[in-house]
Design an enzyme around this catalytic site. Structure first.
Site, PDB file in Angstrom:
ATOM      1  N   PHE A 160       0.708   2.385   6.045  1.00 33.71           N
ATOM      2  CA  PHE A 160      -0.149   1.410   6.751  1.00 33.71           C
ATOM      3  C   PHE A 160       0.508   0.032   6.820  1.00 33.71           C
ATOM      4  CE2 PHE A 160      -3.898   3.782   4.494  1.00 33.71           C
ATOM      5  CZ  PHE A 160      -3.739   4.874   5.331  1.00 33.71           C
ATOM      6  N   ILE A 161       1.824  -0.019   6.932  1.00 35.88           N
ATOM      7  CA  ILE A 161       2.507  -1.315   6.871  1.00 35.88           C
ATOM      8  C   ILE A 161       2.595  -1.972   8.258  1.00 35.88           C
ATOM      9  CG2 ILE A 161       4.619  -2.518   6.131  1.00 35.88           C
ATOM     10  CD1 ILE A 161       2.807  -1.088   3.905  1.00 35.88           C
ATOM     11  N   GLY A 201      -4.316   1.911  -1.985  1.00 30.57           N
ATOM     12  CA  GLY A 201      -3.987   0.511  -1.739  1.00 30.57           C
ATOM     13  C   GLY A 201      -4.803  -0.459  -2.581  1.00 30.57           C
ATOM     14  N   GLN A 221     -36.657 -13.307  26.341  1.00 31.71           N
ATOM     15  CA  GLN A 221     -36.753 -13.960  25.032  1.00 31.71           C
ATOM     16  C   GLN A 221     -36.022 -13.176  23.938  1.00 31.71           C
ATOM     17  OE1 GLN A 221     -40.607 -14.390  23.081  1.00 31.71           O
ATOM     18  NE2 GLN A 221     -40.101 -16.522  22.672  1.00 31.71           N
ATOM     19  N   GLU A 226      -4.007 -14.824   2.543  1.00 30.61           N
ATOM     20  CA  GLU A 226      -4.260 -13.704   3.457  1.00 30.61           C
ATOM     21  C   GLU A 226      -5.769 -13.545   3.687  1.00 30.61           C
ATOM     22  OE1 GLU A 226      -2.673  -9.868   2.291  1.00 30.61           O
ATOM     23  OE2 GLU A 226      -3.417  -8.917   4.121  1.00 30.61           O
ATOM     24  N   THR A 253       0.819  -1.222   0.000  1.00 29.60           N
ATOM     25  CA  THR A 253       0.000   0.000   0.000  1.00 29.60           C
ATOM     26  C   THR A 253       0.851   1.269   0.000  1.00 29.60           C
ATOM     27  OG1 THR A 253      -1.672  -1.212   1.221  1.00 29.60           O
ATOM     28  CG2 THR A 253      -1.877   1.173   1.232  1.00 29.60           C
TER      29      THR A 253
HETATM   30  C1  LIG Z   1      -4.246  -1.533  10.359  1.00 32.15           C
HETATM   31  C2  LIG Z   1      -3.872  -1.696   8.935  1.00 32.15           C
HETATM   32  C3  LIG Z   1      -2.862  -2.580   8.601  1.00 32.15           C
HETATM   33  C4  LIG Z   1      -2.460  -2.711   7.250  1.00 32.15           C
HETATM   34  N1  LIG Z   1      -1.393  -3.520   6.939  1.00 32.15           N
HETATM   35  C5  LIG Z   1      -0.905  -3.499   5.674  1.00 32.15           C
HETATM   36  C6  LIG Z   1       0.302  -4.203   5.346  1.00 32.15           C
HETATM   37  O1  LIG Z   1       0.910  -4.882   6.196  1.00 32.15           O
HETATM   38  N2  LIG Z   1       0.795  -4.114   4.088  1.00 32.15           N
HETATM   39  C7  LIG Z   1       0.155  -3.383   3.109  1.00 32.15           C
HETATM   40  O2  LIG Z   1       0.650  -3.334   1.985  1.00 32.15           O
HETATM   41  N3  LIG Z   1      -0.985  -2.713   3.384  1.00 32.15           N
HETATM   42  C8  LIG Z   1      -1.526  -2.751   4.639  1.00 32.15           C
HETATM   43  N4  LIG Z   1      -2.683  -2.059   4.932  1.00 32.15           N
HETATM   44  C9  LIG Z   1      -3.335  -1.301   3.879  1.00 32.15           C
HETATM   45  C10 LIG Z   1      -4.634  -1.907   3.404  1.00 32.15           C
HETATM   46  O3  LIG Z   1      -4.388  -3.070   2.649  1.00 32.15           O
HETATM   47  C11 LIG Z   1      -5.348  -0.817   2.585  1.00 32.15           C
HETATM   48  O4  LIG Z   1      -5.793   0.165   3.511  1.00 32.15           O
HETATM   49  C12 LIG Z   1      -6.498  -1.335   1.766  1.00 32.15           C
HETATM   50  O5  LIG Z   1      -6.053  -2.175   0.745  1.00 32.15           O
HETATM   51  C13 LIG Z   1      -7.314  -0.193   1.130  1.00 32.15           C
HETATM   52  O6  LIG Z   1      -6.481   0.730   0.497  1.00 32.15           O
HETATM   53  P1  LIG Z   1      -6.645   2.299   0.829  1.00 32.15           P
HETATM   54  O7  LIG Z   1      -6.664   2.435   2.303  1.00 32.15           O
HETATM   55  O8  LIG Z   1      -5.613   3.031   0.091  1.00 32.15           O
HETATM   56  O9  LIG Z   1      -8.066   2.677   0.315  1.00 32.15           O
HETATM   57  P2  LIG Z   1      -8.436   3.094  -1.190  1.00 32.15           P
HETATM   58  O10 LIG Z   1      -7.859   2.110  -2.122  1.00 32.15           O
HETATM   59  O11 LIG Z   1      -8.083   4.520  -1.377  1.00 32.15           O
HETATM   60  O12 LIG Z   1      -9.999   2.926  -1.152  1.00 32.15           O
HETATM   61  C14 LIG Z   1     -10.845   3.882  -0.483  1.00 32.15           C
HETATM   62  C15 LIG Z   1     -12.282   3.415  -0.633  1.00 32.15           C
HETATM   63  O13 LIG Z   1     -12.629   3.323  -2.024  1.00 32.15           O
HETATM   64  C16 LIG Z   1     -13.129   2.049  -2.311  1.00 32.15           C
HETATM   65  N5  LIG Z   1     -12.789   1.643  -3.666  1.00 32.15           N
HETATM   66  C17 LIG Z   1     -11.562   1.641  -4.246  1.00 32.15           C
HETATM   67  N6  LIG Z   1     -11.643   1.137  -5.481  1.00 32.15           N
HETATM   68  C18 LIG Z   1     -12.935   0.799  -5.685  1.00 32.15           C
HETATM   69  C19 LIG Z   1     -13.654   0.212  -6.775  1.00 32.15           C
HETATM   70  N7  LIG Z   1     -13.048  -0.156  -7.903  1.00 32.15           N
HETATM   71  N8  LIG Z   1     -14.994   0.026  -6.620  1.00 32.15           N
HETATM   72  C20 LIG Z   1     -15.614   0.379  -5.487  1.00 32.15           C
HETATM   73  N9  LIG Z   1     -14.994   0.918  -4.429  1.00 32.15           N
HETATM   74  C21 LIG Z   1     -13.661   1.122  -4.531  1.00 32.15           C
HETATM   75  C22 LIG Z   1     -12.483   1.134  -1.285  1.00 32.15           C
HETATM   76  O14 LIG Z   1     -13.223  -0.077  -1.137  1.00 32.15           O
HETATM   77  C23 LIG Z   1     -12.523   2.006  -0.059  1.00 32.15           C
HETATM   78  O15 LIG Z   1     -13.794   1.924   0.529  1.00 32.15           O
HETATM   79  C24 LIG Z   1      -3.129  -1.963   6.254  1.00 32.15           C
HETATM   80  C25 LIG Z   1      -4.161  -1.098   6.591  1.00 32.15           C
HETATM   81  C26 LIG Z   1      -4.526  -0.939   7.924  1.00 32.15           C
HETATM   82  C27 LIG Z   1      -5.609   0.049   8.249  1.00 32.15           C
END
Ligand SMILES: Cc1cc2nc3c(=O)[nH]c(=O)nc-3n(C[C@H](O)[C@H](O)[C@H](O)COP(=O)(O)OP(=O)(O)OC[C@H]3O[C@@H](n4cnc5c(N)ncnc54)[C@H](O)[C@@H]3O)c2cc1C
Length: 382
Positions: free
Chosen positions: A160-161, A135, A282, A245, A130
């Site tokens: 967010f790693i 991400g 109930q 995963e 990410t």
């Molecule tokens: C506590 C925590 C631990 C994490 N650990 C890791 C890790 O170890 N390694 C790593 O690489 N990442 C990690 N992540 C990142 C995580 O995988 C991402 O947060 C996740 O994949 C979503 O990416 P984003 O946050 O950038 O959201 P975005 O991709 O910006 O998405 C934002 C919103 O838009 C929606 N959206 C996006 N595209 C579409 C679509 N085509 N259609 C409909 N809706 C859509 C999403 O569903 C979401 O609701 C972690 C995150 C957290 C919070």
């Protein structure tokens, strides 16, 4: 768990018993304190390594056991979740997302050096896909790696790693080629490599015991031997990794729901109102019956997909369904559990308060609910 003999055999029961004992001895007495401190001791990796827990599911040649045994891994994950802290499980288990690509596609020297140290708990492993710009759309990642002789010059950032602050090894997704999924590769970046820095430890809604960090690559030179798999083939490696995963996240959600149900049942017997235990009303009996039903359906469906994975079947659609279903059910059950415990459910001293917060990440990490639905729809040719 005797109702699930179809999936678990005696060797799985042994795994379950030993992980349960480890959790009771090494984690449960301290977990409330570690959650508040937003950190668990690094020493726990060594202890889990020595107890053989980190190695479950991995090749013996690197210090593992039960190689490829999906249900041994499921049993271990379920018992780890009995500590009641998703953050601890995610932090201790970050090797499960970082290490598989190294084992499957890393060069021999890399595997022989890195994998035994991680399975022994001497070194910590993380996966960095990410980026601050997003991400979900993995194919659009921006961190650039340009080949210069025997090195890749890496520039960009990740966020967010999980285990990002204290990891020693990072499996990092980078762009080595052109735009889109065909230009993505995986590199193993080691802590201490010049040009690689770790940013702040991020404060979170839940998963307090895990460390979550930003990473920065500023003309960071990574040896070409650290390329995992072939250049520009990283996207397929990342996607293959996502299957296990997503299973792990569904298992975490089911166990969260299990703990929420257990806490609710206990409180239903103990807490009295209007002259009788609240569980005798109930409306509450029915709520508990529905919670048990939802969990049972979710768990059975998840196990079914694990069983297919165990015999090498592709379950791209079904594992996405399992993740969405399980995380949704766990969201509902943790909400219900807080309600059943009333004011106590809102208190930090109650387990359900943590379960409720922790579960929120499970429909975001490892692919969001919307991305799971995209995958399901695609598999349905929609
Ligand atoms: C506590 C925590 C631990 C994490 N650990 C890791 C890790 O170890 N390694 C790593 O690489 N990442 C990690 N992540 C990142 C995580 O995988 C991402 O947060 C996740 O994949 C979503 O990416 P984003 O946050 O950038 O959201 P975005 O991709 O910006 O998405 C934002 C919103 O838009 C929606 N959206 C996006 N595209 C579409 C679509 N085509 N259609 C409909 N809706 C859509 C999403 O569903 C979401 O609701 C972690 C995150 C957290 C919070």
């Amino acid at each position: 768990m005797s109702a699930y003999q179809e999936y678990f055999d005696e060797s799985h029961q042994l795994v379950r018993d030993s992980v349960r004992r480890f959790v009771e001895r090494e984690i449960l007495p301290h977990i409330a304190e570690w959650e508040e401190a937003e950190e668990f001791p690094r020493e726990l990796y060594l202890k889990a390594g020595a107890a053989g827990i980190l190695g479950i599911g991995y090749p013996e040649q690197f210090g593992g056991s039960h190689e490829g045994d999906v249900f041994a891994k499921v049993a271990a994950s379920e018992e780890l979740m009995r500590c009641g802290s998703g953050g601890l499980v995610a932090g201790l288990g970050s090797l499960d997302i970082g290490l598989p690509p190294v084992i499957k596609w890393g060069r021999t020297e890399l595997r022989e050096r890195v994998v035994p140290q991680v399975l022994a708990g001497e070194k910590i492993m993380a996966l960095a896909v990410t980026e601050p710009s997003g991400g979900s759309d993995v194919a659009s990642l921006k961190t650039r790696a340009v080949r210069e002789g025997d090195f890749y010059r890496v520039s960009g950032s990740k966020t967010f790693i999980t285990s990002g602050v204290r990891a020693d090894y990072y499996t990092v997704a980078v762009r080595t080629g052109g735009e889109g999924f065909g230009g993505v590769s995986l590199l193993l970046v080691e802590k201490g490599t010049p040009g690689f820095t770790v940013g702040r430890k991020l404060k979170k809604m839940g998963w307090w015991a895990s460390d979550t960090a930003e990473l920065f690559f500023d003309d960071c030179l990574v040896p070409v031997e650290n390329l995992i798999g072939m250049e520009n083939m990283g996207f397929a490696c990342i996607m293959a990794n996502f299957q296990s995963e997503r299973l792990a996240l569904a298992i975490m959600a089911n166990m969260t729901a299990q703990l929420a149900l257990e806490e609710s049942l206990k409180w239903g017997c103990e807490r009295e109102a209007f002259g009788k235990p609240i569980g005798k009303f109930q409306v509450l009996k029915h709520r508990l019956a529905e919670m048990a039903t939802q969990l049972e359906v979710s768990r059975e469906f998840t196990y079914r997909q694990a069983a297919k994975m165990a015999v090498g079947k592709s379950v791209i659609k079904e594992i996405s369904m399992a993740k969405n279903f399980a995380t949704d059910i766990a969201d509902r059950l943790t909400y219900d559990a807080v309600q059943i415990l009333g004011g106590m459910g809102y208190m930090r001293e109650s387990l359900v308060e943590r379960l409720y917060r922790d579960n929120r990440i499970l429909s975001i990490g490892g692919g969001t609910r919307e991305i799971m639905n995209e995958i399901i729809a695609k598999q349905m040719n929609l």
